[in-house]
Write an enzyme that holds these catalytic residues in place. Structure first.
Site, PDB file in Angstrom:
ATOM      1  N   ASP A  58       0.841  -1.190   0.000  1.00 60.92           N
ATOM      2  CA  ASP A  58       0.000   0.000   0.000  1.00 60.92           C
ATOM      3  C   ASP A  58       0.882   1.248   0.000  1.00 60.92           C
ATOM      4  O   ASP A  58       1.728   1.412   0.879  1.00 60.92           O
ATOM      5  CB  ASP A  58      -0.899  -0.034   1.252  1.00 60.92           C
ATOM      6  CG  ASP A  58      -2.040   0.944   1.134  1.00 60.92           C
ATOM      7  OD1 ASP A  58      -1.780   2.141   0.882  1.00 60.92           O
ATOM      8  OD2 ASP A  58      -3.195   0.507   1.275  1.00 60.92           O
ATOM      9  N   LYS A  84     -11.807   5.006  -6.296  1.00 66.36           N
ATOM     10  CA  LYS A  84     -12.432   5.781  -7.380  1.00 66.36           C
ATOM     11  C   LYS A  84     -13.966   5.742  -7.434  1.00 66.36           C
ATOM     12  O   LYS A  84     -14.556   6.264  -8.374  1.00 66.36           O
ATOM     13  CB  LYS A  84     -11.896   5.285  -8.712  1.00 66.36           C
ATOM     14  CG  LYS A  84     -12.256   3.833  -8.996  1.00 66.36           C
ATOM     15  CD  LYS A  84     -12.117   3.471 -10.458  1.00 66.36           C
ATOM     16  CE  LYS A  84     -12.557   2.059 -10.722  1.00 66.36           C
ATOM     17  NZ  LYS A  84     -12.509   1.667 -12.114  1.00 66.36           N
ATOM     18  N   SER A 124      -9.410  13.794 -13.318  1.00 64.35           N
ATOM     19  CA  SER A 124     -10.722  13.422 -13.838  1.00 64.35           C
ATOM     20  C   SER A 124     -11.486  14.667 -14.270  1.00 64.35           C
ATOM     21  O   SER A 124     -11.294  15.759 -13.703  1.00 64.35           O
ATOM     22  CB  SER A 124     -11.498  12.721 -12.726  1.00 64.35           C
ATOM     23  OG  SER A 124     -12.869  12.671 -13.032  1.00 64.35           O
ATOM     24  N   TYR A 149     -14.622  11.818  -3.463  1.00 67.95           N
ATOM     25  CA  TYR A 149     -13.698  11.290  -4.482  1.00 67.95           C
ATOM     26  C   TYR A 149     -13.184  12.422  -5.370  1.00 67.95           C
ATOM     27  O   TYR A 149     -11.979  12.602  -5.564  1.00 67.95           O
ATOM     28  CB  TYR A 149     -14.401  10.235  -5.352  1.00 67.95           C
ATOM     29  CG  TYR A 149     -13.664   9.991  -6.655  1.00 67.95           C
ATOM     30  CD1 TYR A 149     -12.445   9.325  -6.668  1.00 67.95           C
ATOM     31  CD2 TYR A 149     -14.164  10.485  -7.875  1.00 67.95           C
ATOM     32  CE1 TYR A 149     -11.750   9.139  -7.866  1.00 67.95           C
ATOM     33  CE2 TYR A 149     -13.473  10.304  -9.057  1.00 67.95           C
ATOM     34  CZ  TYR A 149     -12.270   9.629  -9.051  1.00 67.95           C
ATOM     35  OH  TYR A 149     -11.574   9.469 -10.229  1.00 67.95           O
ATOM     36  N   LYS A 153      -9.256  14.575  -6.082  1.00 67.63           N
ATOM     37  CA  LYS A 153      -8.581  14.947  -7.337  1.00 67.63           C
ATOM     38  C   LYS A 153      -8.284  16.452  -7.362  1.00 67.63           C
ATOM     39  O   LYS A 153      -7.200  16.869  -7.764  1.00 67.63           O
ATOM     40  CB  LYS A 153      -9.431  14.554  -8.547  1.00 67.63           C
ATOM     41  CG  LYS A 153      -9.680  13.057  -8.700  1.00 67.63           C
ATOM     42  CD  LYS A 153      -8.404  12.275  -8.916  1.00 67.63           C
ATOM     43  CE  LYS A 153      -8.655  10.794  -9.152  1.00 67.63           C
ATOM     44  NZ  LYS A 153      -7.415   9.984  -9.101  1.00 67.63           N
ATOM     45  N   LEU A 200     -21.968   2.998 -16.430  1.00 69.02           N
ATOM     46  CA  LEU A 200     -22.893   2.558 -17.471  1.00 69.02           C
ATOM     47  C   LEU A 200     -22.365   1.374 -18.297  1.00 69.02           C
ATOM     48  O   LEU A 200     -23.056   0.357 -18.430  1.00 69.02           O
ATOM     49  CB  LEU A 200     -23.202   3.739 -18.403  1.00 69.02           C
ATOM     50  CG  LEU A 200     -24.145   3.429 -19.553  1.00 69.02           C
ATOM     51  CD1 LEU A 200     -25.542   3.086 -19.033  1.00 69.02           C
ATOM     52  CD2 LEU A 200     -24.213   4.618 -20.521  1.00 69.02           C
TER      53      LEU A 200
END
Ligand code: NAD
Ligand code: UDP
Length: 345
Positions: A58, A84, A124, A149, A153, A200
């Site tokens: 880790d 994520k 992202s 999350y 970022k 999706l």
């Protein structure tokens, strides 16, 4: 170059490993296998016909990270490792902040101590927040995100800017991904979500293969062409190529940090994805339109011009390619890397 790929056993990391080896780089992987199966490494070694050194620990462990850099000559790092899942991050925010931030801190410190200054970071499109004009452009400020999350970022992007500002020896590429989908054309590596897929494309793939009965379409009353949300789906193979291009670019760059969108520049609706998947698989995807999912934006996509011009990179795969490759992976590995798993978890 000898490239350390953090999270190299994960979805995007594994595809990037294949690209890096094909481009002539030596690859070292570090992954705690929290969201990956060791079997992916066997598949990667078979695909690349190379031995891939793997450090299974880790990255929030500073001492182990330090030891890795002391024991391996690393020229550059591509940092994919992180948690994520947007919904999960709302439930266990502290785990997300701790994992994503601390793993980055321990990498940055070890890199600095060992004279390694080239870093490619996985950001992202979520950092554009709720109000950025579409298509999203890299210079938009202020960054914000609607989930813990996403906020990891945003925070890491700020950390990287501050670090690069005070120590211009850094060569950092911040890559903002849009919606990564698809799989390697061999059908041997792909996305292997644990439990019920949040996204999706893997959900549709599991319906097509018979693992799930029906898809729920989250809202058909948006102000879009067919009422369903539009996203910029990008083939993971194009994304992987973007990382190799970014690595080459920062090796020749004069600036310590630069941000690039990795997207196609095109929005595709949920119904368009369903129909493309039906064409690719020859299966019908039964679906029900249900209520909107909290937090979903109607439509956004990338302006990829900066990456096209400065990285000499362009996404080339169509939504049909993305569905065809996802279907090959899903139909040939109905249980992902767990070949011997029972039909449903
Ligand atoms: P993934 O979960 O498949 O891969 C991440 C890998 O990192 C996993 O193998 C996991 O075991 C490992 N990992 C996590 N925390 C670690 C730690 N502390 N130490 C060591 N290993 C650790 O995810 P992915 O889809 O390949 O995403 C890669 C990166 O791209 C992530 O940072 C993610 O946030 C970012 N990203 C992903 C998407 C997407 O839709 N997939 C979109 C935008 C950005
Ligand atoms: N979506 C859907 N059903 C699902 C999963 C997703 O209709 O089971 C929709 C979702 O509302 C969004 C689009 O598909 O409009 C892409 O969702 P995903 O979670 O893959 O990506 P994100 O919304 O995070 O960009």
């Amino acid at each position: 170059m000898r490239v350390l790929v953090s999270g190299g056993a994960g979805y995007i990391g594994s595809h990037t490993v294949v690209r890096l080896v094909a481009a002539g780089h030596d690859v070292v992987v570090v992954d705690n296998f929290g969201n990956a199966k060791p079997a992916v490494i066997d598949r990667l070694e078979a695909l690349t016909e190379t031995n891939i050194p793997v450090h299974a620990f880790d990255l929030t462990d500073k001492d182990k990270t330090e030891h890795l850099f002391a024991s391996e000559q690393i020229d550059a790092v591509i940092h994919f490792a992180g948690l994520k899942a947007v919904g999960e991050s709302v439930q266990i925010p502290l785990d997300y902040y701790q994992n994503n931030l601390e793993s980055t801190f321990s990498l940055l410190r070890a890199m600095r101590r060992h004279g390694c200054s080239s870093l490619v970071f996985s950001s992202s499109a979520t950092v554009y927040g709720d109000n950025a004009p579409v298509p999203y452009q890299e210079d938009y400020e202020p960054l914000s995100a609607a989930s813990p999350y996403g906020r990891t970022k945003v925070m890491i992007e700020h950390v990287l800017r501050d670090v690069a500002h005070i120590d211009p020896v850094w060569r950092i590429a911040v890559l903002r991904y849009f919606n990564p989908v698809g799989a390697h054309p061999s059908g041997t590596i792909g996305e292997d979500p644990q439990g019920i897929p949040n996204n999706l494309m893997p959900f549709i793939a599991q319906v097509a293969v018979g693992k799930r009965d029906r898809l729920q379409v989250f809202g058909a009353d948006y102000p879009t062409t067919d009422g369903t949300c539009e996203r910029d789906y990008i083939h993971v193979e194009d994304l992987a190529a973007g990382h190799v291009a970014a690595l080459n670019r920062i090796a020749m760059s004069n600036s310590p940090i630069r941000t690039w969108n990795l997207g196609t520049g095109t929005g595709t609706s949920v119904l368009e994805v369903i129909h493309a998947f039906e064409r690719a698989s020859g299966r019908t995807i039964p679906y029900d339109v249900v209520a909107r999912r909290a937090g979903d934006l109607p439509a956004y996509w990338a302006d990829p011009a900066r990456a096209n011009e400065e990285l000499g990179w362009r996404a080339t795969h169509t939504i049909d390619d993305m569905c065809a490759d996802t279907w090959r992976w899903q139909s040939e590995n109905p249980h992902g890397y767990e070949d011997a798993a029972p039909p449903d978890e």
